[in-house]
Design a protein around this motif. Structure first.
Motif, PDB file in Angstrom:
ATOM      1  N   ILE A 173       9.738  -1.795  -4.671  1.00  0.00           N
ATOM      2  CA  ILE A 173       9.000  -2.607  -3.705  1.00  0.00           C
ATOM      3  C   ILE A 173       8.081  -3.620  -4.360  1.00  0.00           C
ATOM      4  O   ILE A 173       8.034  -4.793  -3.954  1.00  0.00           O
ATOM      5  N   ILE A 174       7.332  -3.219  -5.380  1.00  0.00           N
ATOM      6  CA  ILE A 174       6.236  -4.041  -5.870  1.00  0.00           C
ATOM      7  C   ILE A 174       6.718  -5.394  -6.396  1.00  0.00           C
ATOM      8  O   ILE A 174       6.202  -6.455  -6.014  1.00  0.00           O
TER       9      ILE A 174
ATOM     10  N   GLY B 206      12.986   1.326  -0.649  1.00  0.00           N
ATOM     11  CA  GLY B 206      11.799   1.796  -1.356  1.00  0.00           C
ATOM     12  C   GLY B 206      10.895   2.653  -0.495  1.00  0.00           C
ATOM     13  O   GLY B 206      10.394   3.693  -0.940  1.00  0.00           O
ATOM     14  N   THR B 207      10.660   2.228   0.746  1.00  0.00           N
ATOM     15  CA  THR B 207       9.788   3.018   1.627  1.00  0.00           C
ATOM     16  C   THR B 207      10.416   4.365   1.978  1.00  0.00           C
ATOM     17  O   THR B 207       9.715   5.385   2.052  1.00  0.00           O
TER      18      THR B 207
ATOM     19  N   LEU C 207       6.630   6.489   6.252  1.00  0.00           N
ATOM     20  CA  LEU C 207       7.576   6.448   7.375  1.00  0.00           C
ATOM     21  C   LEU C 207       7.198   5.331   8.348  1.00  0.00           C
ATOM     22  O   LEU C 207       8.069   4.594   8.838  1.00  0.00           O
ATOM     23  N   ALA C 208       5.905   5.185   8.612  1.00  0.00           N
ATOM     24  CA  ALA C 208       5.448   4.096   9.481  1.00  0.00           C
ATOM     25  C   ALA C 208       5.728   2.740   8.834  1.00  0.00           C
ATOM     26  O   ALA C 208       6.128   1.782   9.515  1.00  0.00           O
ATOM     27  N   ALA C 209       5.554   2.641   7.522  1.00  0.00           N
ATOM     28  CA  ALA C 209       5.848   1.396   6.808  1.00  0.00           C
ATOM     29  C   ALA C 209       7.340   1.087   6.838  1.00  0.00           C
ATOM     30  O   ALA C 209       7.739  -0.089   6.895  1.00  0.00           O
ATOM     31  N   THR C 210       8.167   2.124   6.817  1.00  0.00           N
ATOM     32  CA  THR C 210       9.618   1.927   6.899  1.00  0.00           C
ATOM     33  C   THR C 210       9.989   1.275   8.231  1.00  0.00           C
ATOM     34  O   THR C 210      10.782   0.325   8.282  1.00  0.00           O
ATOM     35  N   VAL C 211       9.430   1.787   9.314  1.00  0.00           N
ATOM     36  CA  VAL C 211       9.698   1.213  10.646  1.00  0.00           C
ATOM     37  C   VAL C 211       9.204  -0.234  10.698  1.00  0.00           C
ATOM     38  O   VAL C 211       9.892  -1.133  11.188  1.00  0.00           O
ATOM     39  N   MET C 212       8.018  -0.476  10.156  1.00  0.00           N
ATOM     40  CA  MET C 212       7.438  -1.823  10.183  1.00  0.00           C
ATOM     41  C   MET C 212       8.254  -2.810   9.349  1.00  0.00           C
ATOM     42  O   MET C 212       8.352  -3.994   9.690  1.00  0.00           O
TER      43      MET C 212
ATOM     44  N   LEU D 174       0.824  -1.204   0.000  1.00  0.00           N
ATOM     45  CA  LEU D 174       0.000   0.000   0.000  1.00  0.00           C
ATOM     46  C   LEU D 174       0.858   1.254   0.000  1.00  0.00           C
ATOM     47  O   LEU D 174       0.555   2.240  -0.690  1.00  0.00           O
ATOM     48  N   CYS D 175       1.967   1.212   0.751  1.00  0.00           N
ATOM     49  CA  CYS D 175       2.899   2.338   0.782  1.00  0.00           C
ATOM     50  C   CYS D 175       3.447   2.642  -0.608  1.00  0.00           C
ATOM     51  O   CYS D 175       3.609   3.808  -0.986  1.00  0.00           O
ATOM     52  N   ALA D 176       3.725   1.596  -1.386  1.00  0.00           N
ATOM     53  CA  ALA D 176       4.292   1.788  -2.721  1.00  0.00           C
ATOM     54  C   ALA D 176       3.255   2.227  -3.740  1.00  0.00           C
ATOM     55  O   ALA D 176       3.592   2.902  -4.732  1.00  0.00           O
ATOM     56  N   SER D 177       2.000   1.855  -3.531  1.00  0.00           N
ATOM     57  CA  SER D 177       0.980   2.156  -4.535  1.00  0.00           C
ATOM     58  C   SER D 177       0.322   3.519  -4.345  1.00  0.00           C
ATOM     59  O   SER D 177      -0.177   4.109  -5.305  1.00  0.00           O
ATOM     60  N   LEU D 178       0.303   4.026  -3.130  1.00  0.00           N
ATOM     61  CA  LEU D 178      -0.361   5.305  -2.876  1.00  0.00           C
ATOM     62  C   LEU D 178       0.205   6.465  -3.708  1.00  0.00           C
ATOM     63  O   LEU D 178      -0.569   7.265  -4.255  1.00  0.00           O
TER      64      LEU D 178
END
Length: 523
Positions: free
Chosen positions: A152-153, A119-120, A228-233, A52-56
């Motif tokens: 990412i994808i 990527g994130t 940024l949240a996806a990067t941490v995750m 989702l982070c990559a597609s937004l």
């Protein structure tokens, strides 16, 4: 015979289990998959968030791109705005087309996680800079950098097949395509509601404020915060790539056996080790371009992706165009609302309906059904402009929801075929080739779609296919081409060879022969 084959298969699985390397992250994932047969909810959740982070960023600009290009004052006429907007959309895909294979190779060599983290971080930085664009070329450059540095994808497609057991492959791939589809829907919703905040919410944002001077920064900032949240995750993602050299280890085992016992026993050991090495090595040495099930599915996938990105560009530009040019005179918020409702229906379908339908029909048939239903649906779009008020809202929401459900169903089926056509050692590179090829087609889509819409809006009084009828007719021609290519002899489905091949190898080891036997043909 069946009991003998079951015993051989069990023996083979025990041998595989003993060969796990203690410090190899890929082996740890394989052991976990063998021990845990439950639905992989946590990995699927991680996959969904990162995808989702990559597609937004891809689609968030579509509701406001028309107004952004207008504010750049680069178009001399209103009809030319769509023309320039198409190039901004294409710059992202051009960057991704040039680097996707490279990111696939990096993922195969150094692991999936480093590619995901880079990527994130790319989305965090350059998507925010895109929102601060003050001219046409700054927008082009920042979009190009997002596309070229975010791999990412393709990596997540390979990762989804590796983190899930075989019976959950459809769920893993569906999570990628669903999150991708939802991102292509929520992204425009974010862009539609948050762009130009000083005009929409004057009580909160004044025209002299930072968001008033940069009217398109707020939606980009929100996506960067999510990234940024996806990067941490992503730091908690388990690595699935095997870090040890299996081929070298098998070669050592072969040398030891060859130098150990002579005569018949040695021949048997040599044969077993040759077959064992044979099971490990060919997947990494076989040319991907000679793998026709992979190549044919990539080509068909690219045709449908060309159609989808052109449709997305055209739909957003067409919806905000004035009615005098055949559009709907929507605001950015109107477009965002339609696409948000579409996303909800898409989410429910992909999570609850698609896995069941795929098991019944198979990935190829569901892609064909989606293409067939899309053609009459798209043909009805020009007539939606004749509606107004509540009737237009209901019809447009239903049409948009159905169109996106069909598009994601087609995409998911073809992605399943691609991942089943290659081994893990080649999956990153294979998805890199797929992403690079698809991105090249998607580079053409927005530019061609914007130019086509701009041209069609100048021929409202034509006798044949006037105005926007021409646009949706061309989209249907592309959809029909993709449909025809899903049939033989062009498209070849990959054989489900994982189980049958391992059984064949076990039989080879038992009998010490070089010829492959197909277990399914035995009486």
């Amino acid at each position: 015979m069946k009991k003998k084959m079951e015993a051989l298969l069990n023996k083979y699985e025990e041998e595989e289990e003993e060969e796990y390397e203690e410090d190899c992250p890929g082996c740890k994932v394989e052991q976990l998959k063998r021990a845990d047969t439950s639905v992989p909810i946590k990995p699927v959740f991680f996959i969904s968030i990162v995808t989702l982070c990559a597609s937004l960023p891809i689609s968030s600009l579509f509701p406001f791109l028309y107004f952004m290009v207008r504010d750049f004052h680069i178009a001399e006429r209103e009809e030319d705005i769509s023309y320039y907007a198409g190039y901004v959309g294409s710059s992202f895909m051009l960057g991704r087309a040039l680097t996707s294979i490279l990111w696939g190779v990096i993922a195969d060599r150094y692991g999936r996680k480093p590619v995901v983290v880079i990527g994130t971080i790319t989305v965090v930085i350059f998507n925010a800079l895109f929102g601060l664009s003050t001219n046409f070329w700054m927008a082009i450059i920042t979009r190009f950098l997002i596309g070229s540095l975010c791999g990412i994808i393709g990596t997540m497609r390979a990762y989804a097949s590796e983190i899930c057991r075989k019976e959950y492959h459809a769920l893993g791939i569906s999570a990628v395509s669903t999150s991708w589809g939802i991102g292509l829907v929520i992204g425009p919703a974010i862009g539609g509601y948050l762009a130009q905040p000083a005009e929409k919410y004057p009580s909160i944002f004044s025209k002299e404020s930072f968001f008033g001077r940069f009217p398109y920064f707020l939606p980009c900032l929100m996506i960067s915060v999510f990234a940024l949240a996806a990067t941490v995750m992503s730091f908690w993602l388990p690595e699935t790539l095997h870090k040890h050299n299996k081929i070298k280890r098998d070669k050592n085992n072969f040398d030891e056996s060859a130098g150990g016992t002579p005569d018949e026993s040695n021949g048997s050991n040599v044969s077993q080790n040759m077959n064992h090495s044979e099971r490990r090595a060919p997947g990494s040495q076989k040319s991907l371009l000679k793998n026709w099930p992979l190549v044919s599915s990539i080509i068909v996938y690219c045709i449908f992706q060309l159609h989808d990105i052109a449709y997305l560009e055209i739909f957003s530009l067409w919806a905000v165009s004035p009615r005098t040019l055949g559009g709907l005179s929507f605001t950015t918020a109107d477009v965002g609302q339609v696409l948000a409702i579409t996303g909800l229906g898409l989410l429910l379908f992909q999570l609850l309906v698609y896995p069941l339908v795929e098991r019944i029909t198979g990935p190829v048939m569901i892609s064909r059904i989606g293409a067939v239903l899309s053609i009459p649906l798209l043909a009805s779009y020009p007539y939606l402009a004749l509606l107004t008020g509540f009737g237009l809202s209901i019809a447009l929401n239903c049409a948009s929801m159905l169109k996106n459900i069909l598009s994601v169903s087609i995409t998911t089926g073809l992605l399943l075929m691609q991942n089943r056509a290659v081994s893990q050692e080649q999956r990153g590179a294979a998805n890199g080739i797929s992403m690079s090829s698809m991105s090249l087609f998607k580079t053409i889509g927005p530019a061609a779609g914007g130019s086509l819409l701009s041209w069609s809006q100048r021929r409202q009084d034509a006798d044949v296919l006037p105005g926007d009828q021409l646009v949706f007719f061309v989209l249907n021609v592309i959809e029909l081409l993709g449909l025809l290519l899903t049939f033989r002899p062009f498209l070849k489905e990959p054989e489900d060879s994982d189980i049958s091949k391992s059984k064949d190898d076990s039989l080879d080891q038992e009998n010490g022969i070089q010829e492959r036997l197909v277990i399914t043909e035995l009486p």
